[in-house]
Design an enzyme around this catalytic site. Sequence first.
Site, PDB file in Angstrom:
ATOM      1  N   HIS A   1      37.545 -96.335 -42.600  1.00  0.00           N
ATOM      2  CA  HIS A   1      38.875 -95.487 -42.683  1.00  0.00           C
ATOM      3  C   HIS A   1      39.377 -95.462 -44.019  1.00  0.00           C
ATOM      4  O   HIS A   1      39.870 -94.142 -44.442  1.00  0.00           O
ATOM      5  CB  HIS A   1      39.974 -96.407 -41.845  1.00  0.00           C
ATOM      6  CG  HIS A   1      41.261 -95.574 -41.854  1.00  0.00           C
ATOM      7  ND1 HIS A   1      41.263 -94.473 -41.020  1.00  0.00           N
ATOM      8  CD2 HIS A   1      42.337 -95.946 -42.094  1.00  0.00           C
ATOM      9  CE1 HIS A   1      42.646 -94.045 -41.267  1.00  0.00           C
ATOM     10  NE2 HIS A   1      43.169 -95.036 -42.066  1.00  0.00           N
TER      11      HIS A   1
ATOM     12  N   CYS B   1      25.865 -82.809 -42.865  1.00  0.00           N
ATOM     13  CA  CYS B   1      27.181 -82.936 -42.168  1.00  0.00           C
ATOM     14  C   CYS B   1      27.711 -84.339 -42.117  1.00  0.00           C
ATOM     15  O   CYS B   1      28.636 -84.439 -41.796  1.00  0.00           O
ATOM     16  CB  CYS B   1      27.224 -82.139 -41.065  1.00  0.00           C
ATOM     17  SG  CYS B   1      26.425 -82.845 -39.617  1.00  0.00           S
TER      18      CYS B   1
HETATM   19  C1  PEP Z   1      26.433 -88.401 -38.693  1.00  0.00           C
HETATM   20  O1  PEP Z   1      25.993 -89.087 -37.840  1.00  0.00           O
HETATM   21  O2  PEP Z   1      26.211 -88.106 -39.861  1.00  0.00           O
HETATM   22  C2  PEP Z   1      27.309 -87.170 -38.318  1.00  0.00           C
HETATM   23  C3  PEP Z   1      27.793 -86.258 -38.988  1.00  0.00           C
HETATM   24  O3  PEP Z   1      27.878 -87.363 -36.995  1.00  0.00           O
HETATM   25  P1  PEP Z   1      29.170 -88.462 -36.540  1.00  0.00           P
HETATM   26  O4  PEP Z   1      29.531 -89.196 -37.894  1.00  0.00           O
HETATM   27  O5  PEP Z   1      29.870 -87.862 -35.697  1.00  0.00           O
HETATM   28  O6  PEP Z   1      28.107 -89.346 -35.678  1.00  0.00           O
END
Ligand code: PEP
Length: 558
Positions: free
Chosen positions: A179, A483
Amino acid sequence: MTPVAAPLKGVGVSPGVAVGPVALMGGGVPEPPAAGPVGAGAAAAVEAGDAAAALEAARAALAAVAAELEARGRAAGGDARDVLEAQAMMVRDPDLDERVAGLTVLAGAGEYMAARVADLDDLRARTVARLLGVPVPGVPDPGHPFVLVARDLAPADTATLDPANVLGFITEEGGPTSHTAILAKSLGVPAVAGCAGATDLADGAPVIVDGGTGVVRVDPTEAEVDAARRRVQARRAARGGRSGPGATADGQPVGLLANIGGPADVKAALAAGAEGVGLFRTEFLFLDRADPPSVEEQREAYEAVFAAFQRGGAGKVGKVVVRTLDAGADKPLAFLNLRDEPNPALGQRGLRAVRRAPEVLADQLEAIGRAAAATRADVWVMAPMVAGAAEAAWFCAQARRQPVGRAGVMIEIPAAALQARAVLAEADFASIGTNDLSQYTFAADRLVSELASFQDPWQPALLGLVARVGEAGHDTGKPVGVCGEAAGDPLLALVLVGLGVTSLSMAPGSLADVRLLLARHGMDHCRRLAGLALGAADAETGRARAREAATGVDELGL
Ligand code: PEP
Ligand code: MG
């Protein structure tokens, strides 16, 4: 001569440099003795052996904590209000005693519940503080800007934090996906997590926090403070002077996109100059409900986001990549009919979960399609947790029935990265989720703070998988994005581009630094940095080598 205090070392989880005095988070609250609660009201009751009175005192304390959280929620408004009201509801839950006692069980009960443990810890501390008559823990207010130092930070600690007074964060626990990291990036302030010895710092001690290197300088000299202030200034000036689409120094475009969790996040993404959305998480529509949302309800939420990013010009402009529902046994959605699983992160989650309830996916895709048809945004859709080419083919066939620009997949499982060429033969694009890809590459739960070092995206093994996907993207001519949290680390962003990544999606607060550093490095330079990081024996060495070989990183305090 006074001895120079040794610097502390943690993991830099949000870049930048901060200079200022430490303010320690409202002190730890001692455990009440096993016999029962003590303190004003309750102590006398226990001594007198009056269990009923002690219980009443405990209930009064819980009610006071709930009322305080609700009041803070009303004062904060927005998302903070939802978070604090949810916490107040937890306090009012009649099963709370049992749930707090079972914290360690909860910690092992899967991602969703584990993420709630920090919240429950916080509620316990507030309640016990009231029973003991000691100050309620919380964000300090020394009346001047400060560097907040804490063991770890929970949402309730920080919801009412005044960003104008917080220069940076240092926490003993937590890692790149904590966090603290998320909050620091959204505020654009430096943060160092996993920093042993931080809570032993004296209140008011002057420090320099380097969110790039993870080093915390304690009691710095005047010359060190001056140098650090110059770096703060240089970053501020450089960030202010640059906007527009992302590109390398030699003009290679790199899409700079935002991660959002719902329509409420759109404003910050647009304000930070995001070119579009690279990860639109859609779980907000599905969590805490007995039935899935209707197609119409979903369409409305998607359309609000698409409309905000549509641009003028011919055809569909303004990219928004929507991720379909990423649920699993750890996020218990009644309508998915998932059984209890001993290890939910390795169970029926992501695409696997919705394949068991194909009507949920079909409705979601229909809603995305309708919203896409109603706006001029360039809508792409992708599935989470895809294991290989067959799953990619199955998902993309469903998605292509809708009027979406491209159908693709997230690469979060090492098998999918290793088979990237075959996966990209079926999908129109790939987006690498480095958070889960780290978790599965190192067999290390992303929510266990003792394992935070495995979440370090500089690990050469992880970068090797990214390189494999980048190569497959290059060979097939298909876009490959990142991402996960890795994309928001400006220095690592250069490495990712050097590995063949064509777009980066991140928390809006990280866009300015990434845009800035990218503009100072050409493609050849990025490839050289990628080679250094990939060829290093470990994350720390790779990061240090890339820092040395990059331009302007130290000068900007990144
Ligand atoms: C990831 O796993 O890097 C991602 C972008 O998805 P989340 O963090 O929502 O699992
Ligand atoms: Mg993921």
